[in-house]
Design an enzyme around this catalytic site. Structure first.
Site, mmCIF file in Angstrom:
data_model
loop_
_atom_site.group_PDB
_atom_site.id
_atom_site.type_symbol
_atom_site.label_atom_id
_atom_site.label_comp_id
_atom_site.label_asym_id
_atom_site.label_seq_id
_atom_site.Cartn_x
_atom_site.Cartn_y
_atom_site.Cartn_z
ATOM 1 N N LYS A 1 -10.811 -9.404 6.005
ATOM 2 C CA LYS A 1 -11.395 -8.083 6.229
ATOM 3 C C LYS A 1 -12.109 -7.637 4.957
ATOM 4 O O LYS A 1 -11.485 -7.382 3.929
ATOM 5 C CB LYS A 1 -10.320 -7.081 6.612
ATOM 6 C CG LYS A 1 -10.920 -5.715 6.952
ATOM 7 C CD LYS A 1 -9.840 -4.711 7.212
ATOM 8 C CE LYS A 1 -10.432 -3.332 7.430
ATOM 9 N NZ LYS A 1 -9.409 -2.282 7.458
ATOM 10 N N ASP B 1 -8.181 -3.807 -1.030
ATOM 11 C CA ASP B 1 -9.329 -3.027 -1.495
ATOM 12 C C ASP B 1 -8.900 -1.754 -2.207
ATOM 13 O O ASP B 1 -9.592 -1.268 -3.108
ATOM 14 C CB ASP B 1 -10.228 -2.667 -0.307
ATOM 15 C CG ASP B 1 -9.480 -1.880 0.762
ATOM 16 O OD1 ASP B 1 -9.713 -0.678 0.889
ATOM 17 O OD2 ASP B 1 -8.645 -2.485 1.471
ATOM 18 N N TYR C 1 0.818 -1.212 0.000
ATOM 19 C CA TYR C 1 0.000 0.000 0.000
ATOM 20 C C TYR C 1 0.858 1.271 0.000
ATOM 21 O O TYR C 1 0.633 2.200 -0.787
ATOM 22 C CB TYR C 1 -0.941 0.017 1.214
ATOM 23 C CG TYR C 1 -1.731 1.296 1.330
ATOM 24 C CD1 TYR C 1 -2.910 1.473 0.620
ATOM 25 C CD2 TYR C 1 -1.275 2.351 2.121
ATOM 26 C CE1 TYR C 1 -3.620 2.663 0.702
ATOM 27 C CE2 TYR C 1 -1.975 3.538 2.205
ATOM 28 C CZ TYR C 1 -3.145 3.688 1.499
ATOM 29 O OH TYR C 1 -3.840 4.865 1.577
#
Length: 535
Positions: free
Chosen positions: A376, A304, A269
């Site tokens: 998650k 995500d 990320y």
């Protein structure tokens, strides 16, 4: 935390094994690279575990001063602790804090000791750092005792809710109210831009933009408040923050010392979305995950986010590839399946035909590939338009997929996403949505079985096959370069394979904080964490 078994997709076990084998092949050179380097943040985290805290009158932490002083002297190639404890043994200062204060004004001459002085300095450093590791161990035992005594969340998925006002003293009552309304996990979002600070702010903070600064004191205050609410409610309420950015190792250490329960800690990320140097990120990440493993902290990964910059249908395979890489890196660092909150999201354009069926396929694929991980599951954000009624319905569909596929951690979607920072009333309505779906349909994991070779099974197999093809392409290094590369994953990141972001290993923030280890490098924190990796 237990996870309910999902309906099966009849995936080919050989294909699944091949996917993991390729992820390991892609990831191992990165692990080797991480083992060969240290960073200023790894060294600062080690000093924090040894008990050094606080900051000067301008807010610069003493760990920064001390690491910078050693780096400008003998360097960090052998680790910061050996020169520091050598200086203490030579009487340069009576304690670590005073040494850092003197060093900040150039008042200490550091050296790399030899012979008996080297042995004695390393022994003293190990003893000091071991106290911090024992404190992390004690916090883990405290969590386990509290869960056993107070009780745990009565169901899965755990309901995960975000709080972020910028003021820790405003966050606390909001977090407690959210827990009373049914939230099982409270995430305190960090202030925008903190990931790019190469220091950890000090003390309780009351000014943050779109979030609250991650500091040791803020961690302590929120943990104490949620402990109080946990006793009130008869269930342990978990606390989440962010171990990412340029201070990832330090924040991980502070989280272990203050008993946080989950930390956002994704493998790529910071590289992709904050332009942090890839080598800096992977070195820092390995250390931080070793701390999380020891502390019993669940990590949350950020797959995500790829779907916010790339199409959720066309790039679904990149999510699966990242999950497999995150799993490999996490387990190599000592994390267990129950600590792998691997991320994925409900981000397909709802105007597409069969969008809900594809979301089901993707969620089931993740659930089956990682059956023992508390996945998650992230709500829709990219296609929220400001129509709160449509948004509330989309969140309901998202919750329904979570119920049908047995997700482990469900982040609560907000109907006002992309409109305003949610009001407390928005959070209450969002929690009502979750409660209704889970109470009405939470048992669907037992009943939902997609037809053999139907749309859902076919789509899941397609995504897995494309993930294997992409991993094979990365490992074979044949996408655009045509020649072998010693770091194929770094080359793929540089090519924009993930999230359509091109991040070469020779660029990015924090590169100047990366140091190649010399022969004889010593870090007692790494040694102690690796010794305890299999607790």
């Amino acid at each position: 935390m237990s996870t309910r078994r999902p309906a099966l997709l009849d995936l080919d076990p050989a294909v699944v094994r091949r996917a993991r084998r390729l992820a390991r092949t892609a990831g191992k050179p990165v692990v080797d690279l991480a083992k060969a380097h240290t960073t200023v943040s790894v060294e600062r985290a080690t000093l924090r575990l040894a008990g050094l805290g606080g900051a000067d009158h301008e807010g610069t932490p003493w760990v920064n001063h001390l690491v910078d002083a050693v780096r400008s002297g003998p360097g960090l190639e052998h680790g910061v602790t050996t020169p520091v404890w050598d200086a203490l043994r030579r009487g340069e200062a009576p304690d670590l804090l005073t040494l850092a204060q003197k060093a900040s004004s150039g008042g200490v001459a550091f050296r790399l000791p030899e012979g008996r002085d080297l042995t004695a300095s390393r022994k003293a450093a190990r003893s000091a750092v071991a106290k911090g590791i024992r404190a992390v161990d004690a916090q883990r035992r405290t969590r386990e005792r509290m869960v056993a005594k107070i009780g745990d969340a009565p169901r899965t998925p755990w309901i995960y809710l975000i709080v972020a006002t910028g003021d820790i003293h405003e966050d606390i009552p909001q977090a407690q109210a959210a827990a009373r309304e049914g939230a099982d996990v409270i995430a305190v979002i960090r202030s925008t831009g903190q990931s790019l600070l190469d220091f950890v702010p000090e003390g309780a903070t009351r000014e943050g933009y779109a979030g609250t600064y991650a500091t040791q004191e803020n961690f302590r205050l929120m943990r104490a408040a949620l402990d109080e609410t946990s006793r009130e409610l008869g269930r342990y309420v978990r606390l989440t923050n962010y171990a990412s950015g340029l201070c990832m190792p330090e924040i991980a250490a502070l989280a272990g010392l203050e008993r946080l329960d989950m930390m956002l800690n994704d493998s790529m990320y910071g590289i992709l979305f904050r332009d942090i140097n890839p080598i800096r990120t992977f070195v820092d990440q390995r250390f931080s995950r070793q701390v999380h493993a020891r502390a019993g902290i669940i990590i949350n990964t950020g797959e995500d986010n790829y779907l916010t910059t790339a199409d959720a249908v066309e790039s679904a395979n990149t999510v699966t590839v990242s999950q497999l890489l995150n799993e490999y890196f996490a387990k190599e660092a000592g994390l267990e399946d129950w600590q792998l909150g691997l991320g994925h999201a409900f981000e397909i354009n709802p105007d597409l035909p069969d969008s809900f069926r594809m979301e089901l396929a993707h969620a089931l694929l993740a659930r089956q590939l990682f059956p023992d991980a508390p996945l998650k599951w992230m709500p829709p954000t990219k296609h929220m338009t400001g129509d709160v009624f449509r948004g509330y319905l989309l969140d309901g569909f998202f919750n329904l997929v979570g119920a049908m596929t047995g997700q482990g951690i469900l982040l609560v979607g907000m109907m006002t996403e992309a409109v305003v920072t949610p009001w407390l009333s928005d959070r209450d309505l969002a929690l009502q949505n979750v409660r209704y779906v889970m109470e009405a349909a939470g048992g669907l994991t037992e009943d939902f079985h997609p037809p053999r070779d139907g749309f859902i099974q076919t789509r899941a197999r397609q995504v897995l096959s494309e993930a294997v093809d992409l991993l094979d392409e990365i490992v074979s290094d044949t996408s655009t370069r045509g020649t072998a590369h010693p770091q194929p994953l770094l080359a793929a990141i540089a090519d924009g394979t993930f999230g359509a972001m091109k991040r070469p290993p020779t660029q990015g923030k924090g590169l100047d904080g990366v140091v190649v280890k010399a022969d004889g490098y010593d870090n007692p924190a790494t040694t102690l964490l690796e010794e305890g990796a299999t607790r």
